[in-house]
Design a protein around this motif. Structure first.
Motif, short mmCIF file in Angstrom:
data_model
loop_
_atom_site.label_atom_id
_atom_site.label_comp_id
_atom_site.label_asym_id
_atom_site.label_seq_id
_atom_site.Cartn_x
_atom_site.Cartn_y
_atom_site.Cartn_z
N THR A 199 28.57 25.05 0.90
CA THR A 199 29.10 24.28 1.80
C THR A 199 30.19 23.32 1.35
N ILE A 200 31.23 23.04 2.24
CA ILE A 200 32.24 22.32 1.80
C ILE A 200 31.83 20.83 1.83
N CYS A 201 30.84 20.53 1.98
CA CYS A 201 30.37 19.05 1.87
C CYS A 201 29.74 18.82 0.70
N SER A 202 30.29 18.16 -0.01
CA SER A 202 29.75 17.71 -1.34
C SER A 202 28.60 16.91 -1.38
N GLY A 203 28.29 16.09 -0.54
CA GLY A 203 27.39 15.15 -0.49
C GLY A 203 26.02 15.98 -0.19
N GLU B 62 31.40 10.64 7.44
CA GLU B 62 31.54 11.71 6.68
C GLU B 62 30.56 12.72 7.06
N MET B 63 30.65 14.14 6.51
CA MET B 63 30.05 15.41 6.88
C MET B 63 28.72 15.30 6.53
N ALA B 64 28.28 14.67 5.40
CA ALA B 64 26.98 14.44 5.10
C ALA B 64 26.40 13.43 5.89
N GLY B 65 26.98 12.29 6.16
CA GLY B 65 26.24 11.41 7.01
C GLY B 65 25.98 11.70 8.52
N ALA B 66 26.79 12.66 8.86
CA ALA B 66 26.67 13.27 10.33
C ALA B 66 25.72 14.33 10.24
N ASP C 243 28.67 24.50 7.86
CA ASP C 243 29.66 23.69 7.84
C ASP C 243 30.51 23.31 9.19
N GLU C 244 30.69 24.34 9.97
CA GLU C 244 31.28 24.22 11.35
C GLU C 244 30.19 23.42 12.03
N GLY C 245 29.01 23.29 12.05
CA GLY C 245 28.13 22.45 12.75
C GLY C 245 28.31 21.01 12.29
N LEU C 246 28.34 20.85 10.98
CA LEU C 246 28.55 19.33 10.42
C LEU C 246 30.00 18.82 10.86
N ALA C 247 31.06 19.80 10.95
CA ALA C 247 32.39 19.51 11.49
C ALA C 247 32.27 19.20 12.82
#
Length: 93
Positions: free
Chosen positions: A1-5, A55-59, A36-40
């Motif tokens: 994932t591109i989301c480091s969290g 942020e992506m992890a928060g969402a 990642d697309e779903g997070l975005a």
């Protein structure tokens, strides 16, 4: 994932993932993977519909609600609480 969290490999506490899954299973909960697309998408929806810059992890919880709704596991008659943490200013992808 591109989301480091969310990309933490659980170094130093590998049993936390197993423990979390056991809690999900024992309570009849559901765990799912979000792209990642779903997070975005969730970050964008929070911004446009709620005025929240997360942020992506928060969402991730919102992304889960979206995915469960689209798959038919949730419907409009159900109430859901989604905790959103982490400002979008923390990590802008």
């Amino acid at each position: 994932t591109i989301c480091s969290g969310l990309s933490d490999p659980l170094r130093g506490y590998p049993h936390d993932g197993t423990y979390t899954l056991s809690l999900v299973r024992s309570t009849g909960g559901r765990a799912l993977a979000i792209s990642d697309e779903g997070l975005a998408e969730a970050v964008g929806k929070l911004g446009t519909t709620e005025g929240v810059f997360a942020e992506m992890a928060g969402a991730a919880s919102v992304a889960g609600v979206i995915a469960l709704t689209e798959s038919g596991h949730l419907d409009s008659s159900q109430s859901v609480v989604s905790v959103v943490t982490g400002s979008g200013f923390k990590e802008m992808c």
